[in-house]
Structure formats: structure tokens, C-alpha cells
Design a protein around this motif. Structure first.
Motif, PDB file in Angstrom:
ATOM      1  N   GLU A  52     -34.793  29.572  -8.584  1.00  0.00           N
ATOM      2  CA  GLU A  52     -35.529  30.814  -8.846  1.00  0.00           C
ATOM      3  C   GLU A  52     -36.071  30.738 -10.267  1.00  0.00           C
ATOM      4  OE1 GLU A  52     -34.500  35.158  -7.487  1.00  0.00           O
ATOM      5  OE2 GLU A  52     -33.531  34.797  -9.440  1.00  0.00           O
ATOM      6  N   CYS A  53     -37.380  30.943 -10.419  1.00  0.00           N
ATOM      7  CA  CYS A  53     -38.033  30.661 -11.703  1.00  0.00           C
ATOM      8  C   CYS A  53     -38.866  31.838 -12.195  1.00  0.00           C
ATOM      9  CB  CYS A  53     -38.955  29.448 -11.578  1.00  0.00           C
ATOM     10  SG  CYS A  53     -38.152  27.967 -10.917  1.00  0.00           S
ATOM     11  N   ASP A  54     -38.997  31.906 -13.513  1.00  0.00           N
ATOM     12  CA  ASP A  54     -39.933  32.797 -14.192  1.00  0.00           C
ATOM     13  C   ASP A  54     -40.840  31.931 -15.045  1.00  0.00           C
ATOM     14  OD1 ASP A  54     -38.807  35.251 -13.238  1.00  0.00           O
ATOM     15  OD2 ASP A  54     -37.161  34.942 -14.649  1.00  0.00           O
ATOM     16  N   ALA A  55     -42.133  32.286 -15.109  1.00  0.00           N
ATOM     17  CA  ALA A  55     -43.081  31.485 -15.881  1.00  0.00           C
ATOM     18  C   ALA A  55     -42.716  31.520 -17.363  1.00  0.00           C
ATOM     19  CB  ALA A  55     -44.498  32.004 -15.671  1.00  0.00           C
ATOM     20  N   ASP A  62     -41.352  26.482 -17.304  1.00  0.00           N
ATOM     21  CA  ASP A  62     -40.750  27.510 -16.454  1.00  0.00           C
ATOM     22  C   ASP A  62     -39.249  27.591 -16.673  1.00  0.00           C
ATOM     23  OD1 ASP A  62     -43.283  27.838 -15.337  1.00  0.00           O
ATOM     24  OD2 ASP A  62     -42.886  26.335 -13.801  1.00  0.00           O
ATOM     25  N   ARG A  63     -38.732  28.807 -16.647  1.00  0.00           N
ATOM     26  CA  ARG A  63     -37.294  29.034 -16.763  1.00  0.00           C
ATOM     27  C   ARG A  63     -36.720  29.170 -15.352  1.00  0.00           C
ATOM     28  NH1 ARG A  63     -39.634  32.463 -20.678  1.00  0.00           N
ATOM     29  NH2 ARG A  63     -39.601  34.152 -19.152  1.00  0.00           N
ATOM     30  N   CYS A  64     -35.888  28.217 -14.957  1.00  0.00           N
ATOM     31  CA  CYS A  64     -35.382  28.191 -13.579  1.00  0.00           C
ATOM     32  C   CYS A  64     -33.860  28.184 -13.561  1.00  0.00           C
ATOM     33  CB  CYS A  64     -35.895  26.956 -12.835  1.00  0.00           C
ATOM     34  SG  CYS A  64     -37.698  26.879 -12.686  1.00  0.00           S
ATOM     35  N   LYS A  85     -37.686  37.787  -5.068  1.00  0.00           N
ATOM     36  CA  LYS A  85     -37.639  38.852  -6.071  1.00  0.00           C
ATOM     37  C   LYS A  85     -39.012  39.012  -6.718  1.00  0.00           C
ATOM     38  CE  LYS A  85     -35.305  38.218  -9.907  1.00  0.00           C
ATOM     39  NZ  LYS A  85     -34.121  38.018 -10.789  1.00  0.00           N
ATOM     40  N   LYS A  86     -39.436  40.244  -6.909  1.00  0.00           N
ATOM     41  CA  LYS A  86     -40.733  40.519  -7.497  1.00  0.00           C
ATOM     42  C   LYS A  86     -40.803  39.925  -8.905  1.00  0.00           C
ATOM     43  CE  LYS A  86     -44.002  44.257  -8.413  1.00  0.00           C
ATOM     44  NZ  LYS A  86     -44.246  45.731  -8.371  1.00  0.00           N
ATOM     45  N   GLY A  87     -41.888  39.209  -9.184  1.00  0.00           N
ATOM     46  CA  GLY A  87     -42.063  38.609 -10.509  1.00  0.00           C
ATOM     47  C   GLY A  87     -41.483  37.221 -10.635  1.00  0.00           C
ATOM     48  N   SER A  88     -40.803  36.738  -9.590  1.00  0.00           N
ATOM     49  CA  SER A  88     -40.219  35.396  -9.621  1.00  0.00           C
ATOM     50  C   SER A  88     -40.915  34.493  -8.611  1.00  0.00           C
ATOM     51  CB  SER A  88     -38.721  35.442  -9.301  1.00  0.00           C
ATOM     52  OG  SER A  88     -38.012  36.159 -10.278  1.00  0.00           O
ATOM     53  N   TYR A  90     -40.315  30.385  -6.597  1.00  0.00           N
ATOM     54  CA  TYR A  90     -39.211  29.539  -6.161  1.00  0.00           C
ATOM     55  C   TYR A  90     -39.684  28.101  -5.959  1.00  0.00           C
ATOM     56  CZ  TYR A  90     -37.041  34.043  -5.500  1.00  0.00           C
ATOM     57  OH  TYR A  90     -36.546  35.307  -5.728  1.00  0.00           O
TER      58      TYR A  90
END
Length: 216
Positions: A52-55, A62-64, A85-88, A90
């Protein structure tokens, strides 16, 4: 007057029924298969890591974090559904195992859709490597191997001081079969951190057959 009361009651019931109806949220689905690239056989019990990642602030940063590990079934297939999840976003790739190489780069999934991903990798086999270097006047030894042409792979067997006696060691590692490799033995004098002089380089090409053990 009685007719109007009945009509209003029925109308109220109809509105209540419509307002309570909700659509089910769409799931993110990932499915596919894992095959042995040399034999085309499907491979069971292979772990697939979902991240699961965020830019990040920079491209490629990316932060995963680990989200889920799923496994291929007895027929070599996998199928997993989850609520994203909203904003994430994969990613998925092959995890560490003793049958095929783990994925170096993870493929990005499209949220709220069905993602079909098939993996095909060369099987892992055992390389038994015996290295003998006679005692010499160089103070540093570096022994490594890498793939030769495409599908980059590398492994560092030894990197350190020249031992006081002859270097005589046998290594056993897992290595992708069906590829050609080159073995390097580098003898040098280390005079400072990251500074080496008087290099002597030896190399040997070898091929890993699709057999349990290759001896070099």
C-alpha cells in the motif's frame, strides 16, 4: 378527505424506500498466474506481496508498506479482492521464495477495477561454486558473479582482506537457471578506503542448466 390521506401515506412509503437504497463499493481485484519460464509449468505456493503506497515528494520516491501477502494455489493461480483506501495506490510482485526469483520492481494496480497479472520467471537452481586462490602478495580479494546479457542478476561471494593462507572456499547459492553468467576474481592492494591499486582480474563464463545443482 379520506382519499387524500391514503394517497399521502403511500407516497411517503415510496420515498423512504428509494432513499435507503445504496450501491455496494467497488473492490480492487488482482488475479493471475505464475509460471516457470523454462517449462511453462504453473508454480504453486508462490507468495505475492501487495504493498500500500502513497506518492512521495519526488518521482519514484513512493512511500510503501506491506499490505497483504497472497499465495498461488495448487494450480498456480491467485485471486484476491480488497477495498482500496482513498488516496492510496497498490503494487504487487513476487515475494521471496526458493522456487523462482523475487520481483525487483512491483507492478502498480488500478484501484476499483479487475487487474489481470501473469508472472513468468526462470526457476531457481543451486550453484555450487568452489573457489581456490593460491597465496599471493595482494592484500585484498573480491569474488563476485553477474548475469551476462539481459535480466540483470549479481551476487558478491567475498569482499575482504586476503587470508593468511590459500583461499579455498565452496559456496552454495540459489541462482536463476537458463542463463549465462560471468564470474570475477579481483586481487588488488587496498591503500585507503575505496582506493585499490595493482588490480589482477580473472573471469570465467558459465551457464546454469535447468538441473538441481550446477558445479563450477
Amino acid at each position: 378527505m379520506q382519499f387524500k390521506l391514503v394517497f399521502l401515506c403511500l407516497f411517503s412509503v415510496t420515498l423512504t424506500s428509494v432513499s435507503c437504497k445504496k450501491e455496494s463499493p467497488k473492490l480492487t481485484v488482482v488475479k493471475g498466474e505464475v509460471r516457470n519460464a523454462l517449462t511453462a509449468e504453473l508454480v504453486p505456493n508462490i507468495p505475492l506481496y501487495i504493498l500500500e503506497c502513497d506518492a512521495g515528494f519526488y518521482i519514484g520516491a513512493d512511500r510503501c508498506t506491506d499490505f497483504k501477502t497472497v499465495y498461488t494455489d495448487l494450480s498456480g493461480h491467485f485471486n484476491f479482492s480488497f477495498q482500496s483506501k482513498k488516496g492510496s495506490f497498490y503494487k504487487i510482485g513476487i515475494g521471496i521464495n526458493d522456487k523462482i526469483p523475487a520481483t525487483e520492481y512491483f507492478g502498480k494496480l488500478i484501484n476499483n477495477q479487475e487487474n489481470l497479472l501473469n508472472f513468468s520467471e526462470n526457476p531457481l537452481k543451486i550453484l555450487q561454486l568452489k573457489i581456490t586462490i593460491l597465496r599471493h602478495d595482494k592484500n585484498w580479494v573480491n569474488i563476485s558473479a553477474s548475469s551476462y546479457g539481459g535480466n540483470y542478476w549479481s551476487y558478491n561471494f567475498y569482499f575482504g582482506r586476503n587470508p593468511p593462507s590459500n583461499f579455498d572456499t565452496t559456496y552454495n547459492i540459489n541462482i536463476p537457471a537458463g542463463r549465462q553468467y560471468i564470474l570475477f576474481a579481483n586481487l588488488s592492494n587496498k591503500v585507503a578506503e575505496y582506493t585499490y591499486q595493482n588490480d589482477e582480474l580473472f573471469n570465467k563464463y558459465f551457464f546454469i542448466e535447468n538441473v538441481d545443482t550446477t558445479k563450477i
